[in-house]
Design an enzyme around this catalytic site. Structure first.
Site, mmCIF file in Angstrom:
data_model
loop_
_atom_site.group_PDB
_atom_site.id
_atom_site.type_symbol
_atom_site.label_atom_id
_atom_site.label_comp_id
_atom_site.label_asym_id
_atom_site.label_seq_id
_atom_site.Cartn_x
_atom_site.Cartn_y
_atom_site.Cartn_z
ATOM 1 C CG LEU A 1 -2.027 0.835 1.339
ATOM 2 C CD1 LEU A 1 -2.867 1.463 0.332
ATOM 3 C CD2 LEU A 1 -2.292 1.438 2.619
ATOM 4 C CD GLU B 1 -1.789 -12.808 -0.030
ATOM 5 O OE1 GLU B 1 -2.152 -14.413 0.690
ATOM 6 O OE2 GLU B 1 -0.720 -12.383 0.623
ATOM 7 N N GLY C 1 0.764 8.325 -6.472
ATOM 8 C CA GLY C 1 0.621 8.854 -8.358
ATOM 9 C C GLY C 1 1.633 9.761 -8.468
ATOM 10 C CB CYS D 1 7.175 6.811 -9.641
ATOM 11 S SG CYS D 1 5.900 6.994 -11.244
ATOM 12 N N GLY E 1 5.295 3.694 -5.577
ATOM 13 C CA GLY E 1 5.094 2.466 -5.343
ATOM 14 C C GLY E 1 6.242 1.655 -6.621
#
Length: 537
Positions: free
Chosen positions: A286, A320, A293, A295, A297
């Site tokens: 998360l 998963e 928004g 980058c 992640g």
């Protein structure tokens, strides 16, 4: 007004949307009381794990739930307010009634309800209000992005500080990851297999006595033991490679043996189960609202993958039950990673195949088409990417090598006999996709008696897969441009003449569910599967 209508009107006043009633913010300590970091709090995406499928708060008039987290260690503070409360006995069954004073118990730590206990928890560990406070575990990397500084840390749940921080923040999993559930952390053998990855923004503060860390995102991963077959042991380099030919030294490929103690009849050394051959599964993932928004992640996933792939006992890395947003993020990172490997980057589609390989009574030579002489299985073991994801990235990369004008079925009417080499490559590429889709949906397709209908279904599935790959390549190109611009900006280079970056919503989160490699369902993309789903297959 009838009694039933009066009760209905009364109930409407005492029913509220749970998502809209919960307000989340982060705070830093200041003289007097903690100060909110965000000008406006944000609402959760899901509340059904707490308030039921309807996501409503029943029995309270205009409830407001403020859930504030200390920015660095995520110590929660809960405040519940409402105008009125009504007695629900006789109106709702006992199991449907809600008590706001107790509904968060077991989800939030007890310190969230008791200020005295929260103060004691602060005494028991590192002072979270001090500038000397550091995240638990070890720092994996730091980077700058959009003019801000970030760090990624890795902690084990066997570390009391890591486990405590997770207990503080675990409610965020329920509120923002669909299908998520709380981790079971009661057994030591289970706890030691979990790893917590923490993404922090490090904010320069005027008050140098305050911790500059603010959590921006997180992920967990779980280590599964796998049966150490000779193939797996060789893939993780725990067995020597076999001799090049049958005349080689047979002892070079012999299996290492453990020797029993002559008196104790026990193995003289203890083995660490975490060092045994394993499959690592990335679980909850998360990026928090306010940081999406940007980058981030992508950077978190890249750091996690880099950390895991270098661990020699990990056979492969899985995810998963990824949702579509996470699939896009993962595809970008994996294709960038794979294209840095010379063997993968140099792969090419076969432009010719032997006539025997194209006979209708023999299997489609998928590896020959896509590998063109390279051992794809060995390559997959090298990069430690699970089969489903590796096959997708392989198909995507080779599709990108085809000129855009040659990606059209109208050009392959002569199939393998086309005079254009790229048209033949495109035809063979589609054959390889058909082979995978057919293999993964054989039970469904074999139920179709009409051969023409079976061919139509396959063509639709391949068309859907190609459409997805075309869209994915556009996103990959965009993301690569953004990362290049960000890197140039950080290095002080001018971005004049480069594409203007457009910030898009990057929902870098992952749902919790079944391991992708354990699924019995087809591993074809959702769009490619639509040809079968429409008919109820």
């Amino acid at each position: 007004m009838s009694a039933e209508a009066a009760v209905s009107q009364l109930m409407e006043e005492y029913v509220a949307n749970a998502n809209e009633s919960i307000h989340i913010n982060f705070t830093r300590p200041t003289p007097g009381k903690p100060k909110p970091i965000l000008d406006e709090p944000f609402n959760p995406t899901f509340t059904y794990p707490i308030f039921g499928d309807a996501e409503t708060i029943v029995g309270y008039k205009k409830p407001r739930i403020d859930l504030n987290f200390r920015a660095n260690d995520l110590q929660p503070a809960l405040r519940i307010k409402f105008q009125e409360e009504i007695e629900l006995d006789g109106l709702l069954p006992k199991d449907k009634q809600q008590n706001l004073n107790t509904i968060f118990e077991g989800i939030l730590p007890t310190s969230a309800f008791d200020p005295a206990e929260a103060a004691q928890a602060q005494v028991d560990g590192p002072d979270p209000n001090s500038s000397s406070w550091k995240p638990p575990g070890s720092k994996l990397c730091n980077f700058a992005l959009h003019g801000k500084t970030y760090e990624v840390w890795s902690a084990k749940f066997t570390d009391p500080a890591g486990k405590k921080l997770w207990r503080n923040m675990q409610i965020l999993v329920l509120l923002f990851i669909e299908g998520a559930s709380l981790l079971e952390l009661d057994e030591d053998w289970d706890i030691e297999r979990w790893t917590l990855y923490l993404l922090y923004e490090v904010t320069p503060l005027k008050d140098l006595s305050i911790s500059p860390y603010t959590l921006a995102g997180f992920s967990t991963s779980y280590r599964y033991w796998i049966l150490p077959t000779a193939k797996i042991m060789r893939a993780i380099k725990s067995l020597p490679s076999p001799p090049a030919n049958g005349n080689g030294d047979a002892t070079a490929a012999s299996t290492p043996r453990l020797t029993l103690g002559p008196k104790t009849l026990l193995f003289p050394t203890q083995t660490d189960p975490l060092e045994a051959p394993s499959r690592e599964r990335i679980s909850q993932f998360l990026i928090l609202p306010g940081y999406q928004g940007k980058c981030l992640g992508t950077k978190l996933y890249e750091t996690i993958f880099t950390d895991l792939v270098k661990q020699p006992n990990i056979y492969e890395i899985t995810v998963e039950d990824p949702n579509e947003a996470f699939d896009a993020l993962r595809d970008f990172n994996d294709i960038v990673y794979l294209r840095k490997i010379p063997t993968f980057a140099s792969l090419s589609l076969a432009s010719t195949l032997p006539a025997d390989a194209l006979r209708k009574d023999v299997p489609i030579p998928r590896d020959q088409i896509l590998g063109n002489g390279v051992d794809l299985d060995a390559l997959r073991h090298q990069v430690k990417i699970a089969p489903r994801q590796f096959n997708r990235m392989l198909e995507l990369h080779l599709f990108s090598t085809l000129p855009v004008n040659n990606r059209n079925t109208a050009r392959i009417t002569r199939k393998a006999k086309s005079s254009n080499a790229n048209d033949r490559k495109y035809y063979f590429w589609r054959l390889a996709i058909k082979e995978r889709i057919y293999r993964q949906n054989a039970d469904v397709l074999d139920q179709l008696e009409d051969a023409a209908e079976k061919v139509e279904k396959l063509e639709m599935a391949v068309d859907g897969q190609q459409e997805e790959y075309e869209e994915r390549l556009q996103v990959i190109e965009q993301r690569a441009g953004w990362m290049e611009n960000d890197s140039a900006t950080q290095n002080g280079e001018s971005s004049r003449g480069k594409r203007k970056r457009v910030i898009v919503e990057d929902d870098d989160e992952d749902d919790e569910g079944h391991d992708e490699e354990m699924e019995a369902a087809s591993t074809t993309s959702k769009r490619a599967r639509s040809a079968f789903v429409e008919e109820g297959f």
